[in-house]
Design an enzyme around this catalytic site. Sequence first.
Site, PDB file in Angstrom:
ATOM      1  N   LYS A 109       0.597  -1.608  -0.257  1.00  0.00           N
ATOM      2  CA  LYS A 109       0.126   0.069  -0.260  1.00  0.00           C
ATOM      3  C   LYS A 109       0.602   1.049   0.034  1.00  0.00           C
ATOM      4  O   LYS A 109       2.098   1.177   0.098  1.00  0.00           O
ATOM      5  CB  LYS A 109      -0.913  -0.244   1.287  1.00  0.00           C
ATOM      6  CG  LYS A 109      -2.006  -2.032   1.418  1.00  0.00           C
ATOM      7  CD  LYS A 109      -2.517  -1.573   0.256  1.00  0.00           C
ATOM      8  CE  LYS A 109      -3.099  -3.453   1.246  1.00  0.00           C
ATOM      9  NZ  LYS A 109      -4.409  -3.938  -0.251  1.00  0.00           N
TER      10      LYS A 109
HETATM   11  C1  LIG Z   1      -4.035  -5.352   1.054  1.00  0.00           C
HETATM   12  C2  LIG Z   1      -6.055  -4.649   1.262  1.00  0.00           C
HETATM   13  C3  LIG Z   1      -6.920  -6.005   2.065  1.00  0.00           C
HETATM   14  C4  LIG Z   1      -5.768  -6.428   3.309  1.00  0.00           C
HETATM   15  O1  LIG Z   1      -4.601  -6.162   3.586  1.00  0.00           O
HETATM   16  P1  LIG Z   1      -3.857  -6.501   5.344  1.00  0.00           P
HETATM   17  O2  LIG Z   1      -2.982  -4.894   5.445  1.00  0.00           O
HETATM   18  O3  LIG Z   1      -2.894  -7.368   5.065  1.00  0.00           O
HETATM   19  O4  LIG Z   1      -4.831  -7.664   5.826  1.00  0.00           O
HETATM   20  C5  LIG Z   1      -7.900  -5.744   2.304  1.00  0.00           C
HETATM   21  N1  LIG Z   1      -8.466  -4.941   1.230  1.00  0.00           N
HETATM   22  C6  LIG Z   1      -8.136  -4.907  -0.047  1.00  0.00           C
HETATM   23  C7  LIG Z   1      -9.198  -4.029  -0.984  1.00  0.00           C
HETATM   24  C8  LIG Z   1      -6.945  -4.609  -0.153  1.00  0.00           C
HETATM   25  O5  LIG Z   1      -6.015  -4.018  -1.309  1.00  0.00           O
END
Ligand SMILES: *Cc1c(COP(=O)(O)O)cnc(C)c1O
Length: 380
Positions: free
Chosen positions: A183
């Site tokens: 992210k």
């Molecule tokens: C990355 C992501 C998640 C999960 O995030 P984590 O921090 O890895 O649990 C959930 N939903 C979406 C749309 C994502 O892109």
Amino acid sequence: MTERRINISEPVTGEAEWQAIKEPIETGWLTQGPKVAAFEKGFADFHGAQHGIATTSCTTALHLILHALEIGPGDEVLVPAFSWVASANVVLYCGATPVFVDIDLQTYNIDPTKIQAKLSPKTKAIVVVHLFGLCADMDAIRDALPSQVKIVEDAACAAGAKYKDAYAGTLGDASAFSFHPRKTITTGEGGMVLTNDPDLAEIMQKLRNHGAEISEEQRHHGPKPYLLPDFNMMGFNYRMTDLQGAVGLSQLGKLKGFINERQQAAQNYRQALAEIPWLKMPVVPDACTPAWQAFVTWVDPKTAPLPRNEIMDVLQSKGIATRPGTHAIHMLSYFTQAMQLSPADYPVAMFCNDQTMAIPLHNKMTADDYQYVIDALKAL
Ligand SMILES: *Cc1c(COP(=O)(O)O)cnc(C)c1O
């Protein structure tokens, strides 16, 4: 010639993060404490939300929200069919049933016109995903829902994204962000709930710490050594460490700059790639200011020189990483089998599963890197 390698995504961490973790390392306060509290406040303030509650991931943040909203067995929760699997798994954690809704090919987000057909008296909530950092069509989504249906934003990709004048994370009852390295800003693993609802915030603060009435920090610094917290609810351990909180604070200071760079890179891609008829650009509605967590195109099978996977192979051979945008959750074998779904049940999600292609966009890429990707795509 050295071999060229352009990754799909790379976090930006370095000296500032090294310095940030010194204090918790030296003081020995490693679990949730002052750094997490400062990160929560900073992140909530940035987005214009009242309360921030840091967690171990976006997945646990989403679970915390659904649990606090008392979603349970017999309840249905709407989830877009094209998203990361976590968006649906968190509904299963609560013993509830995810009900998939197809998406819009222009934005990759939930298609509001397809919501009504999926509503039932059991519909308790919707997980609205702002995929790849582009906010979903919140006005149309709200109009399509009965007022008692809770709106949970999966803002995993959407730190710093805007819908009209409001930031992602303030557009529903509560929202969840991710700080996974994929992210825009990262704490290694980590997540955050934002909400403007003080009662919900208080419940989630307890639920995150086993359901304890007082935090460990309060207990540690409190005057009464014999006090153990009371537990009047079943909770979880979803606490973020102060090491992560310190890294998060450092990263948060860079968020605005990261997004500005990403917006320029996206603009550059859109202009430079517009002349490739088979490569479709993501569409940005007027109401949205995306954060560009990822730049996801789709390959038009009718006009493309090669099938998508072969295009990805060619790019790979030139050192350029690409990925499918994400997956269609209903096509993952666990969901297909457990819920007896077939790929064609959600045709747009299926199409995106097969035809989307994220191309590299991140804050370590140089102008030369972008040009290399553009040239390779044009050469196809
Ligand atoms: C990355 C992501 C998640 C999960 O995030 P984590 O921090 O890895 O649990 C959930 N939903 C979406 C749309 C994502 O892109």
